[in-house]
Design a protein around this motif. Sequence first.
Motif, PDB file in Angstrom:
ATOM      1  N   PHE A 163      -3.080   5.171  -3.043  1.00 54.28           N
ATOM      2  CA  PHE A 163      -3.974   6.127  -2.406  1.00 54.28           C
ATOM      3  C   PHE A 163      -3.321   7.501  -2.489  1.00 54.28           C
ATOM      4  O   PHE A 163      -2.111   7.606  -2.652  1.00 54.28           O
ATOM      5  CB  PHE A 163      -4.185   5.781  -0.925  1.00 54.28           C
ATOM      6  CG  PHE A 163      -4.677   4.386  -0.682  1.00 54.28           C
ATOM      7  CD1 PHE A 163      -6.030   4.108  -0.642  1.00 54.28           C
ATOM      8  CD2 PHE A 163      -3.777   3.349  -0.480  1.00 54.28           C
ATOM      9  CE1 PHE A 163      -6.485   2.815  -0.412  1.00 54.28           C
ATOM     10  CE2 PHE A 163      -4.217   2.050  -0.252  1.00 54.28           C
ATOM     11  CZ  PHE A 163      -5.577   1.782  -0.221  1.00 54.28           C
ATOM     12  N   SER A 164      -4.125   8.539  -2.335  1.00 52.55           N
ATOM     13  CA  SER A 164      -3.560   9.881  -2.260  1.00 52.55           C
ATOM     14  C   SER A 164      -4.374  10.698  -1.275  1.00 52.55           C
ATOM     15  O   SER A 164      -5.546  10.411  -1.026  1.00 52.55           O
ATOM     16  CB  SER A 164      -3.549  10.561  -3.636  1.00 52.55           C
ATOM     17  OG  SER A 164      -4.865  10.821  -4.073  1.00 52.55           O
ATOM     18  N   ARG A 191       0.842  -1.202   0.000  1.00 50.73           N
ATOM     19  CA  ARG A 191       0.000   0.000   0.000  1.00 50.73           C
ATOM     20  C   ARG A 191       0.874   1.246   0.000  1.00 50.73           C
ATOM     21  O   ARG A 191       1.781   1.369   0.816  1.00 50.73           O
ATOM     22  CB  ARG A 191      -0.918  -0.008   1.215  1.00 50.73           C
ATOM     23  CG  ARG A 191      -1.904  -1.152   1.176  1.00 50.73           C
ATOM     24  CD  ARG A 191      -2.846  -1.100   2.355  1.00 50.73           C
ATOM     25  NE  ARG A 191      -3.659  -2.294   2.387  1.00 50.73           N
ATOM     26  CZ  ARG A 191      -3.665  -3.154   3.380  1.00 50.73           C
ATOM     27  NH1 ARG A 191      -2.914  -2.964   4.442  1.00 50.73           N
ATOM     28  NH2 ARG A 191      -4.432  -4.217   3.333  1.00 50.73           N
ATOM     29  N   GLU A 249      -1.125   8.675  -7.725  1.00 45.63           N
ATOM     30  CA  GLU A 249      -2.060   7.591  -7.395  1.00 45.63           C
ATOM     31  C   GLU A 249      -2.560   6.908  -8.663  1.00 45.63           C
ATOM     32  O   GLU A 249      -2.530   5.673  -8.790  1.00 45.63           O
ATOM     33  CB  GLU A 249      -3.250   8.140  -6.603  1.00 45.63           C
ATOM     34  CG  GLU A 249      -4.339   7.118  -6.348  1.00 45.63           C
ATOM     35  CD  GLU A 249      -5.601   7.695  -5.729  1.00 45.63           C
ATOM     36  OE1 GLU A 249      -6.544   6.910  -5.516  1.00 45.63           O
ATOM     37  OE2 GLU A 249      -5.677   8.920  -5.468  1.00 45.63           O
ATOM     38  N   PHE A 306      -6.227   8.562   6.730  1.00 45.27           N
ATOM     39  CA  PHE A 306      -5.291   7.440   6.713  1.00 45.27           C
ATOM     40  C   PHE A 306      -4.565   7.264   8.046  1.00 45.27           C
ATOM     41  O   PHE A 306      -3.662   6.448   8.159  1.00 45.27           O
ATOM     42  CB  PHE A 306      -4.293   7.616   5.558  1.00 45.27           C
ATOM     43  CG  PHE A 306      -4.981   7.573   4.231  1.00 45.27           C
ATOM     44  CD1 PHE A 306      -5.213   6.356   3.601  1.00 45.27           C
ATOM     45  CD2 PHE A 306      -5.434   8.735   3.628  1.00 45.27           C
ATOM     46  CE1 PHE A 306      -5.870   6.303   2.388  1.00 45.27           C
ATOM     47  CE2 PHE A 306      -6.089   8.690   2.409  1.00 45.27           C
ATOM     48  CZ  PHE A 306      -6.315   7.472   1.789  1.00 45.27           C
ATOM     49  N   LEU A 342       0.744   5.522  -0.107  1.00 46.92           N
ATOM     50  CA  LEU A 342      -0.012   6.763   0.044  1.00 46.92           C
ATOM     51  C   LEU A 342       0.839   7.911  -0.482  1.00 46.92           C
ATOM     52  O   LEU A 342       1.975   8.104  -0.037  1.00 46.92           O
ATOM     53  CB  LEU A 342      -0.362   7.010   1.514  1.00 46.92           C
ATOM     54  CG  LEU A 342      -1.051   8.339   1.828  1.00 46.92           C
ATOM     55  CD1 LEU A 342      -2.408   8.436   1.128  1.00 46.92           C
ATOM     56  CD2 LEU A 342      -1.204   8.505   3.333  1.00 46.92           C
ATOM     57  N   ASP A 349      -1.534  -1.148  -4.020  1.00 41.44           N
ATOM     58  CA  ASP A 349      -2.757  -0.381  -3.816  1.00 41.44           C
ATOM     59  C   ASP A 349      -2.315   1.060  -3.652  1.00 41.44           C
ATOM     60  O   ASP A 349      -1.484   1.362  -2.778  1.00 41.44           O
ATOM     61  CB  ASP A 349      -3.499  -0.832  -2.554  1.00 41.44           C
ATOM     62  CG  ASP A 349      -4.358  -2.061  -2.783  1.00 41.44           C
ATOM     63  OD1 ASP A 349      -4.839  -2.241  -3.919  1.00 41.44           O
ATOM     64  OD2 ASP A 349      -4.553  -2.828  -1.827  1.00 41.44           O
ATOM     65  N   LYS A 396      -8.787  13.958  -0.673  1.00 40.70           N
ATOM     66  CA  LYS A 396      -9.077  13.445   0.661  1.00 40.70           C
ATOM     67  C   LYS A 396      -8.071  14.027   1.638  1.00 40.70           C
ATOM     68  O   LYS A 396      -6.967  14.391   1.263  1.00 40.70           O
ATOM     69  CB  LYS A 396      -8.947  11.921   0.703  1.00 40.70           C
ATOM     70  CG  LYS A 396      -9.885  11.166  -0.187  1.00 40.70           C
ATOM     71  CD  LYS A 396      -9.508   9.707  -0.324  1.00 40.70           C
ATOM     72  CE  LYS A 396      -8.424   9.420  -1.313  1.00 40.70           C
ATOM     73  NZ  LYS A 396      -8.460  10.001  -2.611  1.00 40.70           N
ATOM     74  N   ASN A 454      -3.943  17.752  -2.624  1.00 41.82           N
ATOM     75  CA  ASN A 454      -4.463  16.510  -3.195  1.00 41.82           C
ATOM     76  C   ASN A 454      -5.383  16.774  -4.394  1.00 41.82           C
ATOM     77  O   ASN A 454      -6.417  16.153  -4.555  1.00 41.82           O
ATOM     78  CB  ASN A 454      -5.188  15.690  -2.127  1.00 41.82           C
ATOM     79  CG  ASN A 454      -5.535  14.264  -2.572  1.00 41.82           C
ATOM     80  OD1 ASN A 454      -6.587  13.752  -2.214  1.00 41.82           O
ATOM     81  ND2 ASN A 454      -4.689  13.608  -3.323  1.00 41.82           N
ATOM     82  N   ARG A 512      -1.619   3.024  -9.849  1.00 47.96           N
ATOM     83  CA  ARG A 512      -2.748   2.095  -9.986  1.00 47.96           C
ATOM     84  C   ARG A 512      -2.806   1.531 -11.405  1.00 47.96           C
ATOM     85  O   ARG A 512      -3.024   0.342 -11.608  1.00 47.96           O
ATOM     86  CB  ARG A 512      -4.055   2.802  -9.642  1.00 47.96           C
ATOM     87  CG  ARG A 512      -5.252   1.856  -9.715  1.00 47.96           C
ATOM     88  CD  ARG A 512      -6.553   2.533  -9.352  1.00 47.96           C
ATOM     89  NE  ARG A 512      -6.546   2.923  -7.956  1.00 47.96           N
ATOM     90  CZ  ARG A 512      -6.833   4.158  -7.532  1.00 47.96           C
ATOM     91  NH1 ARG A 512      -7.149   5.104  -8.383  1.00 47.96           N
ATOM     92  NH2 ARG A 512      -6.804   4.430  -6.250  1.00 47.96           N
TER      93      ARG A 512
END
Length: 170
Positions: free
Chosen positions: A41-42, A11, A27, A77, A13, A39, A72, A19, A31
């Motif tokens: 995320f951002s 994972r 991200e 997180f 981030l 995986d 986000k 963002n 992906r």
Amino acid sequence: MTGCRVTRKQRVLFLCRDNATLSILAEALLRELDGLHFDAFSAGLEPADKVHAAAMGELRHGFSSLDLLNPKSWLEFTSEWAPQMDFVVTLCEESACIDVRAFHGEPQLRHWTLTASAYGAAGAIENAFWQILKRVEDFIAAERRPWPPLTLSATAGCEPDACDLLLSGQ
């Protein structure tokens, strides 16, 4: 044939101030380029209301999962229910000051410095896109874990000779 490959995706981030552009690009690129192993995320320190239109323009052609991209807060997180990150990658000086102890586990902290031309000039988001693409490709090459070898279950009811034929492609 029954096999068993148990490996959790790593994972990652990506953090930046709002963002809306840099972390969103990272991200989406991770992906798209290696969603089987990672995986992505951002999040942002002060998330924007929406993704920057020019960033979406860079991603529009050939990218799946654009509907997953939205700004986000990084605090999402750090909550009790947040997934444990393996890597936290910061993309601006403000986010580089983040304390990784706020996240579950012991994520590795990385900081990607983009050249100054990635900020403010005409074509800046396109420039940032290409810089981040190169960083993501380098990250994948350095951090991708190999899948464990496929092992056939002895209780699967598969006779050794038949399994050997399946594995050899005959």
